[in-house]
Design an enzyme around this catalytic site. Structure first.
Site, PDB file in Angstrom:
ATOM      1  CE  LYS A   1      28.468 -21.417  -0.484  1.00 11.35           C
ATOM      2  NZ  LYS A   1      28.565 -22.724  -1.179  1.00 11.35           N
TER       3      LYS A   1
ATOM      4  CE1 TYR B   1      20.105  -9.017  -2.857  1.00  9.59           C
ATOM      5  CE2 TYR B   1      18.295  -7.556  -2.293  1.00  9.59           C
ATOM      6  CZ  TYR B   1      19.444  -7.808  -3.009  1.00  9.59           C
ATOM      7  OH  TYR B   1      19.942  -6.862  -3.866  1.00  9.59           O
TER       8      TYR B   1
END
Ligand code: UDP
Length: 311
Positions: free
Chosen positions: A92, A146
Site C-alpha cells: 500500500k 517490497y
C-alpha cells in the site's frame, strides 16, 4: 532554503535525512505513522526551528498546508523481516502512498524524490548492477511485496514525469546502515553488531558466501542530496561499491567490536539474492558522488550507537 516534506521521516534513513536538511537550513515537515519509525529517532529535532512532525499514514490521503518545494518519499517498512510481517502495508505505501505523495508534489509544484531500492534488481544476473539492468525479480515470492511495490513506484513516478511534466528524482538505495537503525530489524548489520556486542553467536544465513555492498548512512544522504540538486530525472544507484561476503562482514564486525562471538550457520531465506553491488558510474558522472566512510569506521560508529541503547 527550501521547505521539504520527508515521508518516513522518523525511520532510520528518514530521521538522519531530516537532521541533515535542518543542519543545512531547510524547513522539514516529517510525516510518519510510526509503524517501523520511532519518535526516539526524532526526539532531538522537536525543539529545532523549522521542524514539524505529523503522525500520518501516507497510504491514506495526505495534505500539507503552505508551500512545499520538495517531497521526499522514504516511507516504507524495508527490512526482510517486515516482508512477512506487514506485506500488505508495504504494497500500500509503495503504491497508494507513492500516488498520494506524487499528488501532493504536483499540487504544490514541488520536486518529487522517490526512495527506490536495489531490490528492484532482484537476484541479479548482471554484476555489478547498472541502472539500465531490468532486474531478475520473482514476482510472487516472499520478497515480491517490497520489490514489486518499488518497481510500481518507479513506474508511477515516471508516468507523472511524462504526463504532468513533474520534476522527479529516483534513488536506488543499496544496503545502508548506521545509527538510528532498529536493533531488532533483522538485517544483517544490526543482527551481527548486536550479537557481537553481547558475545552471542553470529547468525550467518546459508554458507555466508552471498555478497552485499554496505553504505554508511552519511554517504547515502550525500548521494541523495547530490541527486536532488542534479536535476536528473531517471533512476540513480546510491551506495558503496565495496562488496563483501557475509562471512567477511561477520569477521570485520567481530574484530571491530573485539568480540568473542563465534559463527553459527542458519538456513538461507527463500529468494535471498546471491550478490549485490552498485555500478556507481552514473552518480559519479552526474554529481561526482564518492562514498567516503570505510566499512570499518562505519561499523565502529554503528556499534557505538547500539552500545548506547543497551541498558
Ligand atoms: N543475513 C545473515 N544473517 C542475519 C541476517 C541476514 O546472514 O542474521 C544475510 C541475509 O541472508 C542476506 C544478507 O545477510 O544474504 C543481507 O541481509 P539483509 O536482511 O541485511 O538485507 P537484504 O540485502 O537481504 O535486503
Amino acid at each position: 532554503m527550501a521547505r521539504i516534506v520527508v515521508t518516513g521521516g522518523a525511520g532510520f534513513l528518514g530521521s538522519q535525512l531530516c537532521q541533515r536538511l535542518l543542519d543545512r537550513g531547510d524547513q522539514v515537515v516529517c510525516l510518519d505513522n510510526l509503524q517501523t519509525g520511532s519518535e526516539k529517532n526524532i526526539e532531538a529535532l522537536f525543539g529545532r526551528d523549522g521542524f514539524e512532525f505529523v503522525r500520518q499514514d501516507v497510504s491514506n490521503h495526505i495534505w500539507v498546508p503552505g508551500p512545499v518545494d520538495v517531497v521526499m518519499h522514504l516511507a516504507s517498512p524495508a527490512s526482510p523481516i517486515d516482508f512477512d510481517r506487514v506485506p500488505i502495508q508495504i504494497m500500500k505505501v509503495g503504491s497508494l502512498g507513492t500516488h498520494n505523495c506524487l499528488g501532493l508534489a504536483k499540487a504544490k509544484g514541488a520536486v518529487f524524490h522517490l526512495n527506490s531500492t536495489s531490490e528492484v534488481y532482484g537476484d541479479p544476473e548482471v554484476h555489478p548492477q547498472p541502472e539500465t539492468y531490468w532486474g531478475n525479480v520473482n514476482p510472487n515470492g516472499p520478497r515480491s511485496v517490497y520489490d514489486e511495490a518499488k518497481r510500481f513506484a518507479e513506474a508511477l513516478t515516471l508516468a507523472y514525469h511524462r504526463t504532468h511534466d513533474l520534476d522527479v528524482r529516483i534513488v536506488r538505495t543499496f544496503n545502508t546502515y548506521g545509527p538510528n537503525m532498529r536493533p531488532d530489524d533483522g538485517r544483517v548489520v544490526s543482527n551481527f553488531i548486536n550479537q557481537a556486542l553481547k558475545d552471542q553467536p553470529i547468525t550467518v544465513y546459508g554458507d555466508g558466501s552471498q555478497t552485499r555492498s554496505f553504505c554508511y548512512v552519511d554517504d547515502q544522504i550525500d548521494g541523495q542530496l547530490g541527486l536532488l540538486a542534479s536535476g536528473y530525472n531517471g533512476p540513480v544507484n546510491i551506495g558503496n561499491d565495496n562488496e563483501r561476503s557475509m562471512l567477511d562482514l561477520a569477521s570485520e564486525i567481530i574484530q571491530a567490536t573485539n568480540s568473542s562471538s563465534e559463527i553459527e550457520f542458519h538456513p538461507l531465506p527463500e529468494d535471498d539474492p546471491a550478490r549485490r553491488k552498485p555500478d556507481l558510474s552514473l552518480a559519479r558522472s552526474l554529481f561526482q558522488f564518492e562514498p567516503k566512510v570505510s566499512l570499518e569506521d562505519g561499523i565502529i560508529r554503528t556499534a557505538a550507537y547500539f552500545s548506547s541503547l543497551q541498558p
